[in-house]
Design a protein around this motif. Structure first.
Motif, PDB file in Angstrom:
ATOM      1  N   GLY A 115      18.574  20.569   9.220  1.00 27.02           N
ATOM      2  CA  GLY A 115      18.096  21.641  10.064  1.00 27.02           C
ATOM      3  C   GLY A 115      17.919  21.182  11.500  1.00 27.02           C
ATOM      4  O   GLY A 115      18.201  20.032  11.862  1.00 27.02           O
ATOM      5  N   THR A 116      17.450  22.092  12.329  1.00 30.39           N
ATOM      6  CA  THR A 116      17.066  21.779  13.701  1.00 30.39           C
ATOM      7  C   THR A 116      15.630  22.234  13.894  1.00 30.39           C
ATOM      8  O   THR A 116      15.188  23.201  13.263  1.00 30.39           O
ATOM      9  CB  THR A 116      18.013  22.431  14.729  1.00 30.39           C
ATOM     10  N   VAL A 117      14.877  21.535  14.734  1.00 30.50           N
ATOM     11  CA  VAL A 117      13.449  21.809  14.899  1.00 30.50           C
ATOM     12  C   VAL A 117      13.096  21.818  16.379  1.00 30.50           C
ATOM     13  O   VAL A 117      13.791  21.215  17.199  1.00 30.50           O
ATOM     14  CB  VAL A 117      12.579  20.753  14.170  1.00 30.50           C
ATOM     15  N   PRO A 118      11.990  22.496  16.737  1.00 27.08           N
ATOM     16  CA  PRO A 118      11.550  22.526  18.144  1.00 27.08           C
ATOM     17  C   PRO A 118      10.842  21.223  18.515  1.00 27.08           C
ATOM     18  O   PRO A 118       9.618  21.151  18.514  1.00 27.08           O
ATOM     19  CB  PRO A 118      10.606  23.728  18.184  1.00 27.08           C
ATOM     20  N   GLN A 127       6.004  21.389  11.148  1.00 25.32           N
ATOM     21  CA  GLN A 127       5.911  22.563  10.275  1.00 25.32           C
ATOM     22  C   GLN A 127       7.296  23.063   9.884  1.00 25.32           C
ATOM     23  O   GLN A 127       7.563  23.359   8.714  1.00 25.32           O
ATOM     24  CB  GLN A 127       5.138  23.675  10.989  1.00 25.32           C
ATOM     25  N   MET A 128       8.194  23.137  10.867  1.00 31.10           N
ATOM     26  CA  MET A 128       9.525  23.659  10.585  1.00 31.10           C
ATOM     27  C   MET A 128      10.357  22.673   9.780  1.00 31.10           C
ATOM     28  O   MET A 128      11.234  23.074   9.002  1.00 31.10           O
ATOM     29  CB  MET A 128      10.225  24.029  11.893  1.00 31.10           C
ATOM     30  N   LEU A 129      10.100  21.378   9.929  1.00 31.05           N
ATOM     31  CA  LEU A 129      10.781  20.401   9.092  1.00 31.05           C
ATOM     32  C   LEU A 129      10.407  20.613   7.629  1.00 31.05           C
ATOM     33  O   LEU A 129      11.267  20.595   6.740  1.00 31.05           O
ATOM     34  CB  LEU A 129      10.421  18.983   9.531  1.00 31.05           C
ATOM     35  N   GLU A 161       4.958  11.649  11.288  1.00 33.85           N
ATOM     36  CA  GLU A 161       4.094  11.583  10.108  1.00 33.85           C
ATOM     37  C   GLU A 161       4.603  12.507   9.010  1.00 33.85           C
ATOM     38  O   GLU A 161       4.642  12.130   7.826  1.00 33.85           O
ATOM     39  CB  GLU A 161       2.653  11.941  10.489  1.00 33.85           C
ATOM     40  N   GLU A 162       4.999  13.712   9.392  1.00 31.48           N
ATOM     41  CA  GLU A 162       5.493  14.666   8.391  1.00 31.48           C
ATOM     42  C   GLU A 162       6.863  14.245   7.860  1.00 31.48           C
ATOM     43  O   GLU A 162       7.125  14.338   6.658  1.00 31.48           O
ATOM     44  CB  GLU A 162       5.573  16.069   8.994  1.00 31.48           C
TER      45      GLU A 162
END
Length: 313
Positions: A115-118, A127-129, A161-162
């Protein structure tokens, strides 16, 4: 055969760009007879929008013709959009991630995706990851940092961390270098792109980030830039200067073997050197398809790198 470095733009992403073309300053420009339109977003990094970028059936057909059995598809770096407000970056990320997830769900044997994330908002990126991996994506493709932040900065701690918790693949892909000296003869692409990877990879290595987040699976594009070739210089600095060794437990050449690298190098001897330096279980097949400088058809590699990265042994 795997392809770990390949790009695609789903139909829904193209539709989003057209709906928001004034907000993101998206332009489709016909530059040359016989060529497809060039897509330019916010006056940066224009590229020919070949049908292979946007036609799923054509993409699958061409991968099959190149004897590629499984493609790990990534969003294109031109659409990271880190220089826009986080609301815009997040919105296109959501569209991109859901579209890729829908596609790979329909063809899991042949396709997987990142994916791609901000990245311009690390908390939102984390969060999006999590969200995109819950959709079945393997991790994310990210740039080498932001204008004001390198990836080793504390600014990115929430994201790493995520990613560490999720054991995500992070494919670090450069953006075109904006060094004012590189304004001619396609130098921003020829040497600027691998230079951006070199700076990012060396900074990550020397920061000790890989010890802090041992579950990260970091994949560097284009063979790691120039870093593997200059690793002896880093080892010498490790022995010479405390500023180099203070965050490290072992010499830099040992950390070099804890990342993964694609073989998008266009030179067999360079690939052989990379494999000898980091081990064949750390090098994966890639093409950069369908960009102009893609390695096509790809150079066949041992599957050991693919298996160690995907944990499919």
């Amino acid at each position: 055969m795997y392809d770990f470095h390949t790009h695609f733009i789903p139909e829904n992403v193209i539709a989003w760009l057209k709906e928001n073309k004034q907000i993101v300053n998206a332009k489709w420009i016909n530059k040359e007879v016989g060529k497809d339109d060039f897509l330019i977003v916010n006056e940066k990094w224009g590229f020919e929008l070949k049908k292979s970028f946007i036609d799923q059936n054509l993409y699958i057909q061409q991968q099959k013709e190149a004897n590629i059995n499984h493609s790990l598809i990534s969003p294109i770096p031109q659409l990271f959009m880190y220089d826009f407000p986080v609301e815009i970056t997040s919105e296109i990320s959501e569209v991109y991630n859901q579209s890729l997830a829908d596609w790979v769900t329909s063809s899991p044997t042949n396709l997987s995706a990142l994916g791609t994330v901000p990245l311009n908002d690390p908390k939102k990126a984390s969060q999006m990851l999590q969200e995109c991996m819950s959709l079945g994506l393997k991790g994310a493709i990210i740039g080498p940092g932001l204008t004001e932040h390198m990836l080793s900065d504390d600014f990115f701690i929430p994201f790493f961390e995520e990613a560490n918790r999720l054991k995500a693949i992070l494919f670090i892909h450069p953006l075109l270098c904006e060094d004012p000296r590189l304004k001619r003869r396609m130098l921003p692409n020829l040497i600027g792109v691998p230079w951006e990877t070199t700076v990012c990879a060396a900074d990550i290595l020397l920061s000790g980030l890989i010890d802090k987040y041992p579950n990260l699976k970091i994949l560097f594009a284009h063979g790691g830039g120039f870093l593997p070739y200059q690793i002896g210089r880093l080892d010498k600095g490790f022995n010479q200067w405390e500023q180099v060794s203070t965050n490290l437990k072992v010499p830099p050449s040992e950390y070099l073997k804890r990342f993964w690298y694609d073989n998008v190098l266009w030179n067999e001897e360079s690939i052989e050197f990379l494999v000898k330096t980091v081990g064949e279980d750390r090098v994966v097949t890639g093409t950069d398809f369908p960009f102009d400088l893609s390695v096509w058809p790809p150079k066949q590699m041992s599957n050991k790198g693919a298996e160690s990265l995907l944990n499919t042994i």
